[in-house]
Motif scaffolding. Sequence first.
Motif, PDB file in Angstrom:
ATOM      1  N   ALA A 254       0.844  -1.202   0.000  1.00 20.55           N
ATOM      2  CA  ALA A 254       0.000   0.000   0.000  1.00 20.55           C
ATOM      3  C   ALA A 254       0.876   1.248   0.000  1.00 20.55           C
ATOM      4  N   GLY A 255       2.025   1.179   0.661  1.00 17.84           N
ATOM      5  CA  GLY A 255       2.961   2.296   0.646  1.00 17.84           C
ATOM      6  C   GLY A 255       3.592   2.490  -0.720  1.00 17.84           C
ATOM      7  N   ALA A 256       3.972   1.380  -1.374  1.00 21.71           N
ATOM      8  CA  ALA A 256       4.538   1.481  -2.722  1.00 21.71           C
ATOM      9  C   ALA A 256       3.518   2.069  -3.685  1.00 21.71           C
ATOM     10  N   ALA A 257       2.274   1.620  -3.577  1.00 22.63           N
ATOM     11  CA  ALA A 257       1.219   2.142  -4.447  1.00 22.63           C
ATOM     12  C   ALA A 257       0.985   3.626  -4.185  1.00 22.63           C
ATOM     13  N   ARG A 258       0.986   4.007  -2.917  1.00 22.99           N
ATOM     14  CA  ARG A 258       0.804   5.423  -2.573  1.00 22.99           C
ATOM     15  C   ARG A 258       1.900   6.282  -3.190  1.00 22.99           C
ATOM     16  N   ALA A 259       3.134   5.815  -3.125  1.00 21.50           N
ATOM     17  CA  ALA A 259       4.243   6.571  -3.707  1.00 21.50           C
ATOM     18  C   ALA A 259       4.059   6.747  -5.212  1.00 21.50           C
ATOM     19  N   CYS A 260       3.572   5.714  -5.884  1.00 16.39           N
ATOM     20  CA  CYS A 260       3.360   5.803  -7.334  1.00 16.39           C
ATOM     21  C   CYS A 260       2.207   6.741  -7.676  1.00 16.39           C
ATOM     22  N   LEU A 261       1.154   6.713  -6.868  1.00 13.76           N
ATOM     23  CA  LEU A 261       0.034   7.622  -7.094  1.00 13.76           C
ATOM     24  C   LEU A 261       0.478   9.077  -6.948  1.00 13.76           C
ATOM     25  N   LEU A 262       1.181   9.380  -5.868  1.00 16.79           N
ATOM     26  CA  LEU A 262       1.609  10.755  -5.637  1.00 16.79           C
ATOM     27  C   LEU A 262       2.579  11.217  -6.721  1.00 16.79           C
ATOM     28  N   ALA A 263       3.458  10.313  -7.162  1.00 15.19           N
ATOM     29  CA  ALA A 263       4.379  10.670  -8.252  1.00 15.19           C
ATOM     30  C   ALA A 263       3.608  10.994  -9.528  1.00 15.19           C
ATOM     31  N   ALA A 264       2.559  10.216  -9.815  1.00 12.92           N
ATOM     32  CA  ALA A 264       1.765  10.444 -11.022  1.00 12.92           C
ATOM     33  C   ALA A 264       1.024  11.776 -10.956  1.00 12.92           C
ATOM     34  N   ILE A 265       0.480  12.092  -9.799  1.00 12.37           N
ATOM     35  CA  ILE A 265      -0.230  13.365  -9.652  1.00 12.37           C
ATOM     36  C   ILE A 265       0.728  14.530  -9.842  1.00 12.37           C
ATOM     37  N   ASP A 266       1.874  14.471  -9.176  1.00  9.52           N
ATOM     38  CA  ASP A 266       2.847  15.562  -9.291  1.00  9.52           C
ATOM     39  C   ASP A 266       3.336  15.720 -10.728  1.00  9.52           C
ATOM     40  N   ALA A 329      -3.404  -4.778  -6.577  1.00 15.06           N
ATOM     41  CA  ALA A 329      -3.743  -3.355  -6.705  1.00 15.06           C
ATOM     42  C   ALA A 329      -2.486  -2.512  -6.895  1.00 15.06           C
ATOM     43  N   ALA A 330      -1.452  -2.806  -6.118  1.00 11.33           N
ATOM     44  CA  ALA A 330      -0.214  -2.030  -6.220  1.00 11.33           C
ATOM     45  C   ALA A 330       0.431  -2.196  -7.588  1.00 11.33           C
ATOM     46  N   GLN A 331       0.361  -3.386  -8.155  1.00  9.83           N
ATOM     47  CA  GLN A 331       0.916  -3.594  -9.491  1.00  9.83           C
ATOM     48  C   GLN A 331       0.156  -2.761 -10.531  1.00  9.83           C
ATOM     49  N   ARG A 332      -1.153  -2.705 -10.396  1.00  9.81           N
ATOM     50  CA  ARG A 332      -1.928  -1.873 -11.329  1.00  9.81           C
ATOM     51  C   ARG A 332      -1.536  -0.404 -11.209  1.00  9.81           C
ATOM     52  N   VAL A 333      -1.418   0.062  -9.972  1.00 11.07           N
ATOM     53  CA  VAL A 333      -1.086   1.462  -9.748  1.00 11.07           C
ATOM     54  C   VAL A 333       0.295   1.786 -10.299  1.00 11.07           C
ATOM     55  N   ALA A 334       1.271   0.931 -10.020  1.00  9.31           N
ATOM     56  CA  ALA A 334       2.639   1.188 -10.470  1.00  9.31           C
ATOM     57  C   ALA A 334       2.727   1.210 -11.993  1.00  9.31           C
ATOM     58  N   ALA A 335       2.065   0.271 -12.649  1.00  8.73           N
ATOM     59  CA  ALA A 335       2.108   0.219 -14.114  1.00  8.73           C
ATOM     60  C   ALA A 335       1.413   1.437 -14.728  1.00  8.73           C
ATOM     61  N   THR A 336       0.289   1.830 -14.153  1.00  5.36           N
ATOM     62  CA  THR A 336      -0.418   3.004 -14.673  1.00  5.36           C
ATOM     63  C   THR A 336       0.400   4.269 -14.466  1.00  5.36           C
ATOM     64  N   SER A 337       1.014   4.388 -13.307  1.00  3.49           N
ATOM     65  CA  SER A 337       1.841   5.557 -13.025  1.00  3.49           C
ATOM     66  C   SER A 337       3.034   5.615 -13.964  1.00  3.49           C
ATOM     67  N   ARG A 338       3.619   4.476 -14.252  1.00  2.00           N
ATOM     68  CA  ARG A 338       4.737   4.439 -15.190  1.00  2.00           C
ATOM     69  C   ARG A 338       4.305   4.949 -16.554  1.00  2.00           C
ATOM     70  N   GLY A 339       3.097   4.573 -16.971  1.00  2.00           N
ATOM     71  CA  GLY A 339       2.602   5.044 -18.246  1.00  2.00           C
ATOM     72  C   GLY A 339       2.373   6.545 -18.272  1.00  2.00           C
ATOM     73  N   ILE A 340       1.845   7.088 -17.191  1.00  2.00           N
ATOM     74  CA  ILE A 340       1.623   8.532 -17.123  1.00  2.00           C
ATOM     75  C   ILE A 340       2.941   9.288 -17.230  1.00  2.00           C
ATOM     76  N   LEU A 359       7.666  -4.877  -7.301  1.00  2.00           N
ATOM     77  CA  LEU A 359       6.413  -5.574  -7.020  1.00  2.00           C
ATOM     78  C   LEU A 359       6.329  -6.916  -7.740  1.00  2.00           C
ATOM     79  N   GLU A 360       7.116  -7.103  -8.802  1.00  2.00           N
ATOM     80  CA  GLU A 360       7.176  -8.416  -9.436  1.00  2.00           C
ATOM     81  C   GLU A 360       7.751  -9.456  -8.475  1.00  2.00           C
ATOM     82  N   THR A 361       8.732  -9.045  -7.686  1.00  2.00           N
ATOM     83  CA  THR A 361       9.278  -9.951  -6.676  1.00  2.00           C
ATOM     84  C   THR A 361       8.305 -10.137  -5.533  1.00  2.00           C
ATOM     85  N   VAL A 362       7.728  -9.038  -5.067  1.00  2.00           N
ATOM     86  CA  VAL A 362       6.797  -9.119  -3.936  1.00  2.00           C
ATOM     87  C   VAL A 362       5.611 -10.013  -4.278  1.00  2.00           C
TER      88      VAL A 362
END
Length: 387
Positions: A254-266, A329-340, A359-362
């Motif tokens: 959830a922390g990794a996903a949060r970091a990706c969301l905030l990065a995408a917004i910024d 959920a975190a994998q979806r968020v990270a991949a979407t953020s990478r695309g943005i 997250l592939e390892t996790v």
Amino acid sequence: MNPQDFLDVDRDLSDEERAIRDTVRDYSTAELLPHVADWYDAGTIPDPRGLARGLGKLGVFGMHLSGYGCAGTNAVSYGLACRELEAVDSGLRSFVSVQGSLAMTAIHRYGTEEQKSEWLPRMATGEALGCFGLTEPDSGSDPGSMRTRARRDGGDWVLDGTKMWITNGSVADCAVVWAATDEGIRGFLVPTSAPGFSANIIHKKLSLRASITSELVLDGVRLPADALLPGAQGLKAPLSCLSEARYGIVWGVAGAARACLLAAIDYSRARVQFDRPIASFQLTQRKIADMLVDVNQAMLTALHIGRLKDAGQAQHAHISFGKLANVRAAQRVAATSRGIHGANGITLEYPVMRHMLNLETVATYEGTEEVHALTLGRAATGLDAFR
């Protein structure tokens, strides 16, 4: 509104829980985040002993355990610490998780008073490092098929075998090693200085690079009788430790996903294309909305399972539910953020692809998605589909 806690999940935290959250977040942001991209790029942690001492002072090693220098916090507080550490990098949460939820928990739960007194206080401060040897080259999701053997020789035990994908293996002072015996699977405390013990660092990883991963080789390692963890009998013992570590993952991702969301917004607010920030486009806002939902649902799931755990009501299937749902959920968020982030998303200047690859390892370790799906299927139907 606050996108990283849109539903105000943290309002249900106690003052002590908030203090722990803020302390770990501040430390992670100041001491770890500035360096983690370089560590990831180098494929190692340059000073694991220094990292351990810092985390030991922070009090996160074995923080959910009581006595022997451990903080004795509740499960939610430990989960919050995992969330804030993994918001920086999964490898850092793994560093803490292997030490506390695997090695220290095994000793705390199954060891003798002498074993606890010898190892736990030093591990809590980071003076001593531990690792957890269960997975083997040919034994991952089916640990009962392990080939590592321990045989009695007079009053001693002699261990032979190989363990694989062991976090902190080459820097540990003590390895908790699980081996098949004539009496079933048993756990042993193996000093890494013992003759016949060696640890080979695994290189060329594309994921979890800010972490030290090793192969353990036990070639006739002779141990005294008191190296045995007397309370650990059968496969349920190591699996119970894995359940503790999986619980940390439920929060951590959830922390990794949060970091990706905030990065995408910024990034989307600052990135201008067609004379306007890309955050103003409908497609981008839809992606951010989907990420927002995933992140906040993951945090709700983590908190609820944490409260169940503190009430003594969490079952291992609850932990499987959390790992399956939150990692996905975190994998979806990270991949979407990478695309943005576009082409910038593949660089270490931004955290998103680092999180995506981690997250592939996790998703694989401490129970694959398939294993947790079957665990939930068994819990729902009462029928076992593993065999």
